[in-house]
Scaffold this motif. Structure first.
Motif, PDB file in Angstrom:
ATOM      1  N   UNK A 288      42.643  45.495  43.454  1.00  0.00           N
ATOM      2  CA  UNK A 288      42.497  46.548  44.464  1.00  0.00           C
ATOM      3  C   UNK A 288      43.840  47.216  44.749  1.00  0.00           C
ATOM      4  N   UNK A 289      44.898  46.418  44.744  1.00  0.00           N
ATOM      5  CA  UNK A 289      46.224  46.988  45.015  1.00  0.00           C
ATOM      6  C   UNK A 289      46.761  47.771  43.818  1.00  0.00           C
ATOM      7  N   UNK A 290      46.364  47.379  42.616  1.00  0.00           N
ATOM      8  CA  UNK A 290      46.873  48.053  41.413  1.00  0.00           C
ATOM      9  C   UNK A 290      46.178  49.391  41.210  1.00  0.00           C
ATOM     10  N   UNK A 291      44.840  49.413  41.342  1.00  0.00           N
ATOM     11  CA  UNK A 291      44.096  50.660  41.112  1.00  0.00           C
ATOM     12  C   UNK A 291      42.795  50.614  41.913  1.00  0.00           C
ATOM     13  N   UNK A 292      42.741  51.436  42.932  1.00  0.00           N
ATOM     14  CA  UNK A 292      41.585  51.415  43.831  1.00  0.00           C
ATOM     15  C   UNK A 292      40.314  51.952  43.183  1.00  0.00           C
ATOM     16  N   UNK A 293      40.425  52.528  41.983  1.00  0.00           N
ATOM     17  CA  UNK A 293      39.227  53.029  41.312  1.00  0.00           C
ATOM     18  C   UNK A 293      38.390  51.902  40.716  1.00  0.00           C
ATOM     19  N   UNK A 294      38.977  50.709  40.608  1.00  0.00           N
ATOM     20  CA  UNK A 294      38.263  49.560  40.054  1.00  0.00           C
ATOM     21  C   UNK A 294      37.536  48.828  41.176  1.00  0.00           C
ATOM     22  N   UNK A 295      36.281  48.507  40.930  1.00  0.00           N
ATOM     23  CA  UNK A 295      35.508  47.726  41.888  1.00  0.00           C
ATOM     24  C   UNK A 295      35.682  46.242  41.572  1.00  0.00           C
ATOM     25  N   UNK A 296      35.998  45.437  42.584  1.00  0.00           N
ATOM     26  CA  UNK A 296      36.183  44.006  42.386  1.00  0.00           C
ATOM     27  C   UNK A 296      35.087  43.201  43.063  1.00  0.00           C
ATOM     28  N   UNK A 297      34.538  42.222  42.349  1.00  0.00           N
ATOM     29  CA  UNK A 297      33.462  41.378  42.872  1.00  0.00           C
ATOM     30  C   UNK A 297      33.820  39.919  42.603  1.00  0.00           C
ATOM     31  N   UNK A 298      33.746  39.069  43.632  1.00  0.00           N
ATOM     32  CA  UNK A 298      34.014  37.644  43.432  1.00  0.00           C
ATOM     33  C   UNK A 298      32.699  36.896  43.228  1.00  0.00           C
ATOM     34  N   UNK A 299      32.745  35.924  42.322  1.00  0.00           N
ATOM     35  CA  UNK A 299      31.567  35.082  42.066  1.00  0.00           C
ATOM     36  C   UNK A 299      32.002  33.620  42.172  1.00  0.00           C
ATOM     37  N   UNK A 300      31.722  33.020  43.325  1.00  0.00           N
ATOM     38  CA  UNK A 300      32.051  31.591  43.463  1.00  0.00           C
ATOM     39  C   UNK A 300      31.068  30.821  44.342  1.00  0.00           C
ATOM     40  N   UNK A 301      29.963  31.438  44.752  1.00  0.00           N
ATOM     41  CA  UNK A 301      28.933  30.743  45.532  1.00  0.00           C
ATOM     42  C   UNK A 301      27.562  31.047  44.929  1.00  0.00           C
ATOM     43  N   UNK A 302      26.551  30.255  45.263  1.00  0.00           N
ATOM     44  CA  UNK A 302      25.195  30.574  44.787  1.00  0.00           C
ATOM     45  C   UNK A 302      24.760  31.986  45.169  1.00  0.00           C
ATOM     46  N   UNK A 303      25.088  32.411  46.367  1.00  0.00           N
ATOM     47  CA  UNK A 303      24.702  33.765  46.789  1.00  0.00           C
ATOM     48  C   UNK A 303      25.412  34.827  45.956  1.00  0.00           C
ATOM     49  N   UNK A 304      26.687  34.584  45.630  1.00  0.00           N
ATOM     50  CA  UNK A 304      27.431  35.520  44.780  1.00  0.00           C
ATOM     51  C   UNK A 304      26.752  35.665  43.422  1.00  0.00           C
ATOM     52  N   UNK A 305      26.307  34.537  42.875  1.00  0.00           N
ATOM     53  CA  UNK A 305      25.657  34.552  41.563  1.00  0.00           C
ATOM     54  C   UNK A 305      24.364  35.363  41.613  1.00  0.00           C
ATOM     55  N   UNK A 306      23.563  35.127  42.640  1.00  0.00           N
ATOM     56  CA  UNK A 306      22.300  35.867  42.768  1.00  0.00           C
ATOM     57  C   UNK A 306      22.567  37.368  42.839  1.00  0.00           C
ATOM     58  N   UNK A 307      23.537  37.749  43.652  1.00  0.00           N
ATOM     59  CA  UNK A 307      23.854  39.173  43.820  1.00  0.00           C
ATOM     60  C   UNK A 307      24.368  39.789  42.530  1.00  0.00           C
ATOM     61  N   UNK A 308      25.269  39.061  41.845  1.00  0.00           N
ATOM     62  CA  UNK A 308      25.847  39.601  40.606  1.00  0.00           C
ATOM     63  C   UNK A 308      24.794  39.741  39.515  1.00  0.00           C
ATOM     64  N   UNK A 309      23.910  38.738  39.386  1.00  0.00           N
ATOM     65  CA  UNK A 309      22.891  38.804  38.357  1.00  0.00           C
ATOM     66  C   UNK A 309      21.920  39.961  38.595  1.00  0.00           C
ATOM     67  N   UNK A 310      21.621  40.234  39.866  1.00  0.00           N
ATOM     68  CA  UNK A 310      20.732  41.352  40.177  1.00  0.00           C
ATOM     69  C   UNK A 310      21.288  42.659  39.652  1.00  0.00           C
ATOM     70  N   UNK A 311      22.623  42.775  39.684  1.00  0.00           N
ATOM     71  CA  UNK A 311      23.278  43.990  39.172  1.00  0.00           C
ATOM     72  C   UNK A 311      23.433  43.945  37.658  1.00  0.00           C
ATOM     73  N   UNK A 312      23.942  42.829  37.156  1.00  0.00           N
ATOM     74  CA  UNK A 312      24.273  42.729  35.728  1.00  0.00           C
ATOM     75  C   UNK A 312      23.039  42.769  34.836  1.00  0.00           C
ATOM     76  N   UNK A 313      21.938  42.208  35.321  1.00  0.00           N
ATOM     77  CA  UNK A 313      20.724  42.124  34.495  1.00  0.00           C
ATOM     78  C   UNK A 313      19.727  43.244  34.775  1.00  0.00           C
ATOM     79  N   UNK A 314      20.123  44.143  35.642  1.00  0.00           N
ATOM     80  CA  UNK A 314      19.216  45.235  36.009  1.00  0.00           C
ATOM     81  C   UNK A 314      18.942  46.143  34.807  1.00  0.00           C
TER      82      UNK A 314
END
Length: 314
Positions: A288-314
């Motif tokens: 985020x500090x290097x280039x604000x045009x990049x979207x950053x998403x953290x994946x380290x909890x079960x809820x994070x995984x569910x949310x990320x998969x909904x996007x990645x597998x859409x």
């Protein structure tokens, strides 16, 4: 619109990390069991129960962080994610490069755990305690810090270890030289220049014995080309040949982690989202500090995984 997976490095560890994944998903629990078997000890007990000072030891923190990252990856794979189909590139910060390569199929999980245990022990043993140091310099340009390291070198080796971007650069080397570099940085107008509480001068020429140990260790494991290109720390460019990657991992022990340039490479190559796989959110903050045009998403909890998969597998 491309996606990259990034994997955190040392400093992101915390007692209890990955426990919610292991409790929720059998694939995650299996990763921790395999790492325990590979190392011949219950590293998982240290990861989940501490004590913190034991987890923080370099030889433990490195395979522990990798285990958490790969636990998340295995869960996502079980739910239908295929790296080769859904991810364009992988990268990892220092030890995270090994996590990235395990995720991308270059090394088996057991070999990755053993390589990181060797790496951690070798890095710790390379320099007598008290001889080396590292310092974070905040608020100066890369070229200024290069000159500061050159000026401080009259007192011993001193070089940039991590160019983390956002005005955060870490220098590493012999203690007197690093202390001189921190003082010079303050004189040059750095916002902060502080010695870091680390046990060895990582990513410096003083790590040469550890580089030799990794050359031998890497020569003895089975390697495959990664299923997606790795953006290598010391090159900040895409690499896909397993033999070349092994050479770069050796170079990485004494070389600079070019993380700012890695994020800039992603931006230049149409990567719009970086998923940080594993403990903490350090890399997301750096991006985020290097280039604000990049979207950053953290994946380290079960809820994070569910949310990320909904996007990645859409």
């Amino acid at each position: 619109m491309r996606v990259a997976f990034t994997f955190p490095g040392q400093g992101s560890q915390s007692v209890g990390m990955g426990k919610d994944l292991a409790d929720a998903f059998p694939q995650a629990a299996q990763v921790f069991a395999e790492v325990d078997d590979a190392l011949g000890e219950k590293l998982s007990a240290t990861i989940w129960d501490g004590p913190e000072e034991t987890l923080t030891l370099t030889a433990n923190a490195q395979p522990a962080l990798m285990a958490v990252s790969i636990a998340a990856i295995r869960v996502m794979e079980a739910r239908g994610l295929r790296l080769a189909d859904h991810v364009a590139f992988v990268a990892g910060h220092s030890l995270g490069e090994y996590s990235a390569l395990c995720a991308a199929g270059t090394f088996s999980l057991a070999d990755t755990a053993r390589l990181l245990r060797i790496r951690g022990n070798a890095m710790q043993a390379a320099v007598p305690v008290g001889k080396g140091a590292m310092a974070a310099i905040i608020g100066l340009e890369h070229g200024d810090v290069v000159q500061i390291c050159a000026d401080a070198a009259s007192l011993g080796s001193c070089q940039i270890a991590n160019d983390n971007g956002g005005g955060q650069i870490v220098v590493s080397g012999e203690k007197d030289a690093v202390e001189k570099a921190a003082a010079l940085a303050s004189e040059k107008g750095a916002k902060r220049a502080l010695l870091l509480p680390v046990s060895a001068p990582f990513h410096s020429s003083l790590m040469a014995p550890a580089a030799d140990a990794m050359r031998d260790a890497l020569a003895g494991v089975t390697k495959h080309n990664p299923v997606v290109p790795l953006i290598a720390n010391v090159r900040a460019a895409a690499v896909i040949d397993a033999g070349e990657i092994a050479d770069l991992l050796v170079e990485q022990v004494t070389g600079q982690v070019r993380w700012r340039e890695t994020i800039e490479w992603f931006v230049a190559n149409d990567v719009t989202t970086l998923y940080e796989i594993g403990a903490g959110k350090v890399l997301t903050g750096l991006a985020r500090r290097i280039d604000k045009s990049v979207s950053g998403v953290t994946i380290n909890t079960p809820a994070d995984i569910e949310s990320a998969l909904a996007t990645l597998l859409a």
